[in-house]
Structure formats: structure tokens, C-alpha cells
Design a protein around this motif. Sequence first.
Motif, PDB file in Angstrom:
ATOM      1  N   SER A 171      -8.987  10.051  -7.883  1.00 42.88           N
ATOM      2  CA  SER A 171      -8.588   9.759  -6.554  1.00 42.88           C
ATOM      3  C   SER A 171      -9.656   9.217  -5.729  1.00 42.88           C
ATOM      4  CB  SER A 171      -7.964  11.022  -6.017  1.00 42.88           C
ATOM      5  OG  SER A 171      -6.672  11.159  -6.422  1.00 42.88           O
TER       6      SER A 171
ATOM      7  N   ARG B 189       1.510   8.551  -6.451  1.00 39.88           N
ATOM      8  CA  ARG B 189       1.593  10.193  -6.166  1.00 39.88           C
ATOM      9  C   ARG B 189       2.785  10.750  -6.691  1.00 39.88           C
ATOM     10  NH1 ARG B 189      -1.517  11.792  -1.712  1.00 39.88           N
ATOM     11  NH2 ARG B 189      -0.048  13.549  -1.455  1.00 39.88           N
TER      12      ARG B 189
ATOM     13  N   ARG C  12      -5.989   9.461  -2.290  1.00 39.01           N
ATOM     14  CA  ARG C  12      -5.613   8.225  -2.517  1.00 39.01           C
ATOM     15  C   ARG C  12      -5.716   8.022  -3.899  1.00 39.01           C
ATOM     16  NH1 ARG C  12      -3.107   5.536   1.809  1.00 39.01           N
ATOM     17  NH2 ARG C  12      -3.009   3.662   0.649  1.00 39.01           N
TER      18      ARG C  12
ATOM     19  N   ASP D 258       0.858  -1.306   0.236  1.00 36.50           N
ATOM     20  CA  ASP D 258       0.024   0.255  -0.051  1.00 36.50           C
ATOM     21  C   ASP D 258       0.791   1.260  -0.031  1.00 36.50           C
ATOM     22  OD1 ASP D 258      -2.606   1.294   0.052  1.00 36.50           O
ATOM     23  OD2 ASP D 258      -1.668   2.106   2.000  1.00 36.50           O
ATOM     24  N   GLN D 259       1.803   1.173   0.812  1.00 32.22           N
ATOM     25  CA  GLN D 259       2.865   2.459   0.794  1.00 32.22           C
ATOM     26  C   GLN D 259       3.646   2.564  -0.520  1.00 32.22           C
ATOM     27  OE1 GLN D 259       6.271   1.360   3.154  1.00 32.22           O
ATOM     28  NE2 GLN D 259       6.742   3.408   3.903  1.00 32.22           N
TER      29      GLN D 259
ATOM     30  N   GLU E 185      -7.598  11.880   3.497  1.00 33.12           N
ATOM     31  CA  GLU E 185      -6.313  11.399   2.548  1.00 33.12           C
ATOM     32  C   GLU E 185      -6.923  11.393   1.036  1.00 33.12           C
ATOM     33  OE1 GLU E 185      -4.395   8.077   4.104  1.00 33.12           O
ATOM     34  OE2 GLU E 185      -3.955   9.123   6.092  1.00 33.12           O
TER      35      GLU E 185
ATOM     36  N   PRO F 278       4.934  11.519  -1.187  1.00 28.93           N
ATOM     37  CA  PRO F 278       4.290  10.556  -0.496  1.00 28.93           C
ATOM     38  C   PRO F 278       3.328  10.939   0.816  1.00 28.93           C
ATOM     39  CG  PRO F 278       6.652  10.206  -0.009  1.00 28.93           C
ATOM     40  CD  PRO F 278       6.421  11.499  -0.842  1.00 28.93           C
ATOM     41  N   GLU F 279       2.590  10.042   1.086  1.00 28.63           N
ATOM     42  CA  GLU F 279       1.739  10.202   2.319  1.00 28.63           C
ATOM     43  C   GLU F 279       2.459   9.419   3.074  1.00 28.63           C
ATOM     44  OE1 GLU F 279      -1.097  11.009   3.465  1.00 28.63           O
ATOM     45  OE2 GLU F 279      -2.608  11.465   1.772  1.00 28.63           O
TER      46      GLU F 279
ATOM     47  N   VAL G 124      -5.478   6.495  -7.676  1.00 25.21           N
ATOM     48  CA  VAL G 124      -5.509   5.010  -8.052  1.00 25.21           C
ATOM     49  C   VAL G 124      -4.534   4.845  -9.231  1.00 25.21           C
ATOM     50  CG1 VAL G 124      -7.155   3.153  -8.434  1.00 25.21           C
ATOM     51  CG2 VAL G 124      -7.910   4.980  -7.069  1.00 25.21           C
TER      52      VAL G 124
ATOM     53  N   ASN H 140       1.034   3.667  -3.354  1.00 24.32           N
ATOM     54  CA  ASN H 140       0.610   5.028  -2.897  1.00 24.32           C
ATOM     55  C   ASN H 140       1.686   6.090  -3.180  1.00 24.32           C
ATOM     56  OD1 ASN H 140      -1.245   6.932  -2.375  1.00 24.32           O
ATOM     57  ND2 ASN H 140      -0.596   7.038  -0.420  1.00 24.32           N
TER      58      ASN H 140
END
Lengths: 262, 353
Positions: free
Chosen positions: B261, A156, B253, A148-149, B251, A163-164, B255, A152
Motif C-alpha cells: 500500500s 480495498r 492506498r 481513482d474512486q 490514507e 471504501p475510502e 495498489v 480504490n
Amino acid sequence: MSKNNDKKLKIGIYELTGCAGDGLLILDCEMELVDIFQAADIQSFLMAKSDNIDGELDIALVEGSVSTEREIEELKDIRKRAQVVVAFGLCATHGGIQARFSEEEWQKNLKEVYGDIEMSHTKAVHSKPIDEYIDVDLYLPGCPVSKDQFLNFLVRALGGSPPEVYPNPVCVTCKYNENDCLLLKGIPCLGPLTADGCGAICPNHNVPCYGCWGPAEGANFTSEFYLLQEKGFDMEAIKKRMANYSGTKLQEFFEKFKKESQ
Amino acid sequence: MKIVKLKKDNLFPFLEAIKGDAELWAPVKKDDAKHTFQPVDDFSQIDLDYTRTILPPRKILLPAKFNMYQASKSEFTSDFSHISKKIIFGIHPCDIHAFLTMDKFYSYEIEDPYWLEARKNLVLLGHSCWPDENCMCKSTNTHVVEEGYDLFFTDLEDTYVVWIGSSRGDDLIREKPELFEEDLTDTDIQKFIQRRENRDKAFTTEINFAAMPDLMELKYNDALWEKLGDACLACGSCTNVCPTCNCYNVEDRPVLGKDFSNIQRCWDACTLENYSGVAGGENFREKRADRLKLWYTHKLQSYISKYGKPACVGCGRCVATCPVDINVKTVAQSLDGNEVDSFWDRLSKEVTK
């Protein structure tokens, strides 16, 4: 692969000393692999392809800690070629398990394992995270990083965003999962000290957190240290547990306790 | 208000009759000790012999993470897909009070469509409970409910006395009227009164909530907060388990391979360091003591002046959760001038020795 490769982000994935688990995690994104290779121009990824090019890069993902002189050179070269360098995985961000020793202890260990033999191709150095040698732009911790990290981060980055980050400790996800707190049961869990992102996989199975994502920002080591001590754990055992995955980043903290315990 | 009686053997047939296409959530035992609210199909999993669940039932309405909407460059589409018809069975008075507090909060000035829509689709079937040493609901006056439920089941050994709290509750009874008895006997009434009296006596923790707003004000700069801050692990658990905590983060996110998003709403906690972080890397409440002060201001002080009662409903979850004993019980007792046996107090002596 699409023809306008020029416009795509040029990404290189590099592995220094580590188990290569972070690179493997990328390959494990099986459902997304085609999208990943279509969206980005993966210039270098030794684990995945043979036609690797060491040229200019938009992003370099560097996995592993620096453990040899050759790796220092390799890392400096990557820094020169890449706009953005990402420390990818715990070994790169914190040094990993191999960086848990002090310089002195490391010297002793090296001698014990290798004796007096001369290494011809490169010289071993005390294992350190990559920011001990170069400037690092972004950090993605984890042992390994999570899918997921990584996904994501990638999506991004493709859109030009940072990044988040996972700024919270493991306890946050652990509580979402409604696990009974292991610390309350007297089990030495490092959840409050450790960066979230793993999904609290160990506590989900009643196994205490070992801290493999590295220290969470703002973690209260002092309080947990005394808490574990009150629960009957020996100071050395607590230190060992805390030091396992925190690499070089907690040395100051342990120095303080060393002085206090003398 | 109408009251009927239900033999315990008739409980599952009744739940079966009213469930329909709704998701029925009820307390289920986890790890031989703690309970959690879970969706149940097999009613034998339901365990009503519980004091408090690990997470409060607000998770059923607003999950820890859900998509609020999808956004592309040109438009956005609301996403209510996580909301469906739900029944919560076995919810205790404190948690029903928490829902009432959240109802006020989420419709005060700005309405929160996600809470309100989920609430419309929710049937609440309350259940009586018995306090342990961490229950403070008698002090917060949330140990009994007069509103906020559709049906409320009081356990009288082999029977339930069922209070009907809404017209929807009345409709539910009419699904299977033959399972219920209309007439309560004198013995039933006596049993009910006796149970209530015994339960009132079973509370061992008393907190002077009426004094808290003043004490919070007077002791805003007390050394207590530094002691708490020194011990706080900043894990956010007190906040995540609190039935009236409601802060969230949003947040983006994006895709992979798509041009939109997911805009995701996830629980956040003011006790976590990142919560008060702002652009530019500044943080308004970098110190743990400051964050705790904010949380306790909300729980013990500010809601009282705004809604006439504390945000704390006395459920005792923070007491059962915090590994270093920072909770409404120890903090309120300490603010009230009592010596409190707690890790945070011992740590303050350890560190300053």
C-alpha cells in the motif's frame, strides 16, 4: 483467467436508468482492466461481456436510478443475491437528473411526453435512488464516479476493507488546485455544497460546479442560498440549480424554502 | 549581517547562476489577477508585483498529497522522493515568519522528518512587499523579518538592497560577485528609510492581537460563534490557505495487482466536518460553530501562550478567500466589540428577522 475462480470475489455490475457512464468508466480503466478481471470474478457486466450469470454475488455494483416497475423487481432480485450492494454513481445514490422533479411534476412531464399511450412491457414510475427500494451498503457517488474512486474501492474490497469515502466538498480540491473562488467573483458555484471526488474539474476551467456528485455531507445549503440571493440570483434559479443533481435528497430543504417564500 | 546592492537588470543572471539543479519556485500570475507559487524555468514568468498568493508556500515543502511510505505485510519503506533541492524566490516577510512558526511546530517534542528534510533542501530568497487593506502583518509584527531567509531583496525602484541572512546566502552571492555592489550610498540608505516609513503608513488594517487571548477566553460562549457557524460553508478554504495550518490525514492506498500500500499524507482541515470524526461514527465537533472556535483558538489564542506570538502571521489569505467573510479580520474586530460589515452578520439578521 486463473483457475481458482472460486476464491475470487464474485462481482456483478448492473445498469438501471441512467446514461451508463459509470459502467463505461470501468471499461475506460484501460491500463487496469486486465488486473481487474484477474483479481475479481466479474459474473455479470452487460456492457463488457455476453456470458453473464445471475447467481450469488459478493458485491453488486448498481448504476442508474429506478424508473420502471421492472427495475424495481430487478433491483430486489440483485439485493437477494448479493452480500454487499453498492449504489454506483449519482443516479443510484441520489436519483440523478431524472429524479429532480416532485411526484406531481413528474406525472405532468410523463403525460406531456408520452401522452395517454399504454406501455406494454413495463410501467414507468417516478425516478428514485435505489435506497428508496432496497437496503444499500455502500455509496459511491459521482457523475460519473471517478477512476481513482472506483479503483480504490475495488482494491480495498479485494482486501476486505470498506471504501475510502470523499467526505469533503469540492472546494477542498479546488483550493489545492489554486483556483480563484468563483463565488467571490459572483458566479453561482455549488462547490461548497457538493461532494468532492471529481478533482474540481469544472472550477479548474472557470466553470462553476453544478453539483453532479450530489450534496456533500453536512453542506450548508441555507447559507449558500442566501449568499447567492444576496449576489442577485433569483430564488427559483438558485433552487433549480441546487435541485439538478440532488435528486430526492434535498426535497425537505426546498419544502422549507417554499414555505418561507409564501 | 551584510548588505549588498543588485541592479534589477542583474536579477535574472543571478538567479540563473545560482539555480543549478534546483527547482526555482516564484510567484506567477494566474487568470490575470491572483498569483500562485509555481516552479519556473523561464524567469520572465515571474511576477513580483503581488500581494499574496492563493496558497501559501508551505505547499512547496509539503504538497497537498504525497506518499510517506510504502507498506507491505512484512516491512515499510520511507518515501522522501517528493523532496528535492528547491529555491523559493519572492517570498514575503509574513510567509517567512510562517515558516519559522512551522519550524518550531514541527520540531516541538516530536520531529516531523518530512518537513525538516524538505526544509534542509530549501533556499529562501525573500522579497519586499506593499500592503493592501487585508494585510494584518504589522499588527502581528511579522511585516519585517530579521531571520529565516538566506537573502532578502528590498525593491528600491531600479535596484535591490539585498540583505544576506545566512552563510548559505553569502555563498550564493559569491557565485556571481561581479553582479553586486558592496557600497550603499547615502541616497540608497535614505531611499530605504523612506520606503520603510511609507510602507508602515500604508497599512490600513489594525488588529489588537495582544487582546485576543483574553477576548477568546471571555467570549468563548458568545453568540458570535453561532452566527459564524450559521454562515460557514464548511469548505475548509480558510484552513487550506493559512500559512501556519498543518493538520493532515493519512490514507492507505493499496495498489491494484501489488502486495503493498502507499501510505499517503494529505492536508486536512479542522474546519471540515469529517476531521473530528472517529471510529463508530461519532464526531467531536459536528457543529460548524465548534470547529470555527477551535480554529480561532489556534490562530488567536493558544500559540501566543506556547510560542509567544499568534499563529496568525497577518497574510490576509483567509480574508481574500472566505466567500462568507469569516476571517481573522472580521472575527478579531468583532471580538474586539466592533460592528463588522460582513455576510455572516447580514445572514444572522436575515435568518432571525
